[in-house]
Design a protein around this motif. Structure first.
Motif, PDB file in Angstrom:
ATOM      1  N   VAL A   1       0.790  -1.148  -0.034  1.00 37.45           N
ATOM      2  CA  VAL A   1      -0.067  -0.115   0.019  1.00 37.45           C
ATOM      3  C   VAL A   1       0.828   1.333   0.038  1.00 37.45           C
ATOM      4  CG1 VAL A   1      -1.857   1.355   1.342  1.00 37.45           C
ATOM      5  CG2 VAL A   1      -1.765  -1.180   1.374  1.00 37.45           C
ATOM      6  N   VAL A   2       0.410   2.329  -0.557  1.00 35.06           N
ATOM      7  CA  VAL A   2       1.132   3.571  -0.898  1.00 35.06           C
ATOM      8  C   VAL A   2       0.377   4.538  -0.293  1.00 35.06           C
ATOM      9  CG1 VAL A   2       2.382   5.249  -2.162  1.00 35.06           C
ATOM     10  CG2 VAL A   2       2.316   2.886  -2.805  1.00 35.06           C
ATOM     11  N   SER A   3       0.823   5.493   0.726  1.00 38.73           N
ATOM     12  CA  SER A   3      -0.202   6.763   1.043  1.00 38.73           C
ATOM     13  C   SER A   3       0.676   8.063   0.659  1.00 38.73           C
ATOM     14  CB  SER A   3      -0.006   6.628   2.548  1.00 38.73           C
ATOM     15  OG  SER A   3       1.270   6.824   3.285  1.00 38.73           O
ATOM     16  N   LEU A   4       0.140   8.985   0.390  1.00 40.44           N
ATOM     17  CA  LEU A   4       0.568  10.175  -0.204  1.00 40.44           C
ATOM     18  C   LEU A   4       0.152  11.403   0.672  1.00 40.44           C
ATOM     19  CD1 LEU A   4       1.978  12.025  -2.307  1.00 40.44           C
ATOM     20  CD2 LEU A   4      -0.318  11.919  -3.593  1.00 40.44           C
ATOM     21  N   SER A   5       0.991  12.248   1.328  1.00 42.50           N
ATOM     22  CA  SER A   5       0.401  13.367   2.236  1.00 42.50           C
ATOM     23  C   SER A   5       1.614  14.376   1.856  1.00 42.50           C
ATOM     24  CB  SER A   5       0.516  12.831   3.701  1.00 42.50           C
ATOM     25  OG  SER A   5       1.983  12.154   3.915  1.00 42.50           O
ATOM     26  N   GLY A   6       1.132  15.496   2.691  1.00 39.66           N
ATOM     27  CA  GLY A   6       2.133  16.777   2.427  1.00 39.66           C
ATOM     28  C   GLY A   6       2.368  17.294   4.000  1.00 39.66           C
ATOM     29  N   GLU A   7       3.703  17.636   3.987  1.00 40.94           N
ATOM     30  CA  GLU A   7       4.366  18.222   5.181  1.00 40.94           C
ATOM     31  C   GLU A   7       4.054  19.409   5.437  1.00 40.94           C
ATOM     32  OE1 GLU A   7       6.021  17.715   8.639  1.00 40.94           O
ATOM     33  OE2 GLU A   7       6.618  16.136   7.154  1.00 40.94           O
ATOM     34  N   GLY A   8       3.816  19.825   6.796  1.00 38.20           N
ATOM     35  CA  GLY A   8       3.274  20.994   6.854  1.00 38.20           C
ATOM     36  C   GLY A   8       1.791  21.577   7.019  1.00 38.20           C
ATOM     37  N   LYS A   9       1.509  22.800   6.860  1.00 31.06           N
ATOM     38  CA  LYS A   9       0.118  23.236   6.739  1.00 31.06           C
ATOM     39  C   LYS A   9      -0.785  22.861   5.847  1.00 31.06           C
ATOM     40  CE  LYS A   9       1.474  27.315   9.619  1.00 31.06           C
ATOM     41  NZ  LYS A   9       1.578  28.883   9.636  1.00 31.06           N
ATOM     42  N   SER A  10      -0.190  22.195   4.519  1.00 31.05           N
ATOM     43  CA  SER A  10      -1.151  22.254   3.528  1.00 31.05           C
ATOM     44  C   SER A  10      -0.662  20.895   2.617  1.00 31.05           C
ATOM     45  CB  SER A  10      -0.966  23.068   2.474  1.00 31.05           C
ATOM     46  OG  SER A  10      -1.521  24.616   3.052  1.00 31.05           O
ATOM     47  N   PHE A  11      -1.629  19.986   2.246  1.00 35.25           N
ATOM     48  CA  PHE A  11      -1.421  19.239   1.204  1.00 35.25           C
ATOM     49  C   PHE A  11      -0.336  19.484   0.159  1.00 35.25           C
ATOM     50  CE2 PHE A  11      -2.448  16.306  -2.479  1.00 35.25           C
ATOM     51  CZ  PHE A  11      -1.652  15.391  -2.124  1.00 35.25           C
ATOM     52  N   CYS A  12      -1.024  20.249  -0.711  1.00 40.80           N
ATOM     53  CA  CYS A  12      -0.482  20.896  -1.982  1.00 40.80           C
ATOM     54  C   CYS A  12      -1.060  22.092  -2.593  1.00 40.80           C
ATOM     55  CB  CYS A  12      -0.252  19.756  -3.308  1.00 40.80           C
ATOM     56  SG  CYS A  12       0.384  20.682  -4.453  1.00 40.80           S
ATOM     57  N   ALA A  13      -0.725  23.314  -2.234  1.00 43.84           N
ATOM     58  CA  ALA A  13      -1.313  24.351  -2.915  1.00 43.84           C
ATOM     59  C   ALA A  13      -1.493  24.922  -4.243  1.00 43.84           C
ATOM     60  CB  ALA A  13      -0.753  25.732  -1.809  1.00 43.84           C
ATOM     61  N   GLY A  14      -0.982  23.822  -5.092  1.00 45.21           N
ATOM     62  CA  GLY A  14      -1.093  24.081  -6.544  1.00 45.21           C
ATOM     63  C   GLY A  14       0.367  24.268  -7.225  1.00 45.21           C
ATOM     64  N   ALA A  15       0.291  25.338  -8.062  1.00 45.56           N
ATOM     65  CA  ALA A  15       1.864  25.382  -8.787  1.00 45.56           C
ATOM     66  C   ALA A  15       2.370  26.635  -7.818  1.00 45.56           C
ATOM     67  CB  ALA A  15       1.506  25.995 -10.036  1.00 45.56           C
ATOM     68  N   ASP A  16       3.664  26.358  -7.925  1.00 48.24           N
ATOM     69  CA  ASP A  16       4.810  27.367  -7.115  1.00 48.24           C
ATOM     70  C   ASP A  16       4.914  28.438  -7.927  1.00 48.24           C
ATOM     71  OD1 ASP A  16       7.285  27.602  -5.296  1.00 48.24           O
ATOM     72  OD2 ASP A  16       7.891  28.156  -7.414  1.00 48.24           O
ATOM     73  N   LEU A  17       4.748  29.875  -7.044  1.00 49.28           N
ATOM     74  CA  LEU A  17       4.857  30.951  -8.055  1.00 49.28           C
ATOM     75  C   LEU A  17       6.101  31.003  -8.974  1.00 49.28           C
ATOM     76  CD1 LEU A  17       3.751  33.377  -4.994  1.00 49.28           C
ATOM     77  CD2 LEU A  17       2.272  32.443  -7.017  1.00 49.28           C
ATOM     78  N   ASN A  18       7.255  30.793  -8.460  1.00 44.54           N
ATOM     79  CA  ASN A  18       8.378  30.841  -9.248  1.00 44.54           C
ATOM     80  C   ASN A  18       8.481  29.941 -10.636  1.00 44.54           C
ATOM     81  OD1 ASN A  18       9.878  32.690  -7.495  1.00 44.54           O
ATOM     82  ND2 ASN A  18      10.787  30.914  -6.201  1.00 44.54           N
ATOM     83  N   TYR A  19       7.906  28.773 -10.190  1.00 49.91           N
ATOM     84  CA  TYR A  19       7.692  27.862 -11.485  1.00 49.91           C
ATOM     85  C   TYR A  19       6.747  28.344 -12.455  1.00 49.91           C
ATOM     86  CZ  TYR A  19       5.828  23.543 -13.774  1.00 49.91           C
ATOM     87  OH  TYR A  19       5.419  22.625 -14.487  1.00 49.91           O
ATOM     88  N   MET A  20       5.489  29.212 -11.856  1.00 49.16           N
ATOM     89  CA  MET A  20       4.696  29.713 -12.913  1.00 49.16           C
ATOM     90  C   MET A  20       5.292  30.984 -13.633  1.00 49.16           C
ATOM     91  SD  MET A  20       1.210  29.906 -10.364  1.00 49.16           S
ATOM     92  CE  MET A  20       0.311  31.038 -11.809  1.00 49.16           C
ATOM     93  N   ALA A  21       6.180  31.663 -12.831  1.00 49.02           N
ATOM     94  CA  ALA A  21       6.856  32.718 -13.518  1.00 49.02           C
ATOM     95  C   ALA A  21       7.881  32.178 -14.812  1.00 49.02           C
ATOM     96  CB  ALA A  21       7.839  33.463 -12.781  1.00 49.02           C
TER      97      ALA A  21
END
Length: 251
Positions: A47-67
């Motif tokens: 079995v595989v689990s997927l989670s996010g460290e910290g306050k969020s699972f994943c907030a979408g695209a990184d701002l620098n990546y979007m730039a």
């Protein structure tokens, strides 16, 4: 960026950019693809689990990546989008059941990651949204997985409005399967099942929509015949009749 922790027959994939709310960039996208392709062929993992460290699972695209991608030409954007598609497909195509835990922000591609998983448990305070239209974009690459999860009607409304919604709404429309403080109970439940059977179920559900009634009749009959006569199915049925645990629960 991303880490994999193994506990017995469970592989825990953790998005590890907490200072960026685990937002997706090129490196994390590639790390997701590599991790799930590796785990797909790891016989020690059930079995595989997927989670996010910290306050969020994943907030979408990184701002620098979007730039960065905003400066790409059409061909560069196409190649980058194919790499993103590979990440989602590596999760959906993994023969092991993938259980995600959603908390905090689960937006855009983050919600898409959840849609690619088999089972999603969510914290009550999680926030979801397919917010791409606010940026003049579309939730294109994630759409096959989201539509499979929530249906075309809900997808149409949420993609076009780009509105955010809460965990109870996500549960009602099918993006989330249950609410809770962790995915541990679901992982324990899946560990009780036969790994060959679970892989066969995932393959069946992936292929079934493309079959006509005649092919569905033949393929589903062939599948259950193969499972009944296979080692795992034989042991599972005998264990039930003999009131003992099957071997795959004892491993």
């Amino acid at each position: 960026m991303l880490r994999i922790e193994k506990e017995g027959r469970v592989a825990k994939v953790v998005l590890d950019r907490p200072d960026k709310h685990n937002a997706l960039n090129a490196e994390l996208i590639q790390a997701i693809t590599d991790a799930f392709r590796q785990l797909s062929t790891d016989a020690s993992v059930k079995v595989v689990s997927l989670s996010g460290e910290g306050k969020s699972f994943c907030a979408g695209a990184d701002l620098n990546y979007m730039a960065e991608i905003a400066a790409f030409g059409k061909e560069e954007n196409y190649q980058d989008s194919l790499r993103l598609a590979d990440a989602f497909e590596s999760i959906a195509a993994c023969p092991k059941p993938v259980v995600a835990y959603a908390h905090g922000a689960c937006l855009g591609g983050g919600a898409g990651l959840l849609a690619a998983c088999d089972y999603v448990v969510s914290a009550l305070d999680a926030q979801f949204g397919f917010t791409e239209a606010r940026l003049g974009l579309a939730p294109s690459v994630i759409s096959p997985y989201v539509v499979r999860k929530i249906g075309i009607g809900h997808a149409r409304a949420l993609f076009l409005s780009a509105e955010r919604f809460d965990a109870e709404t996500a549960l009602r429309i099918g993006l989330v399967n249950r609410l809770g403080d962790s995915a541990d109970e679901v992982v324990r439940m899946l560990l009780e099942n036969g790994p060959v059977a679970m892989a066969a179920i995932k393959k069946l559900l992936s292929e079934l929509p493309s079959w006509d009634s005649g092919q569905a009749r033949e393929e589903t009959a062939r599948l259950i015949a193969n499972l009944r006569s296979g080692d795992e199915g034989q042991d599972g049925m005998k264990a039930f009749l003999e009131r003992r645990k099957p071997r795959y629960q004892e491993e």
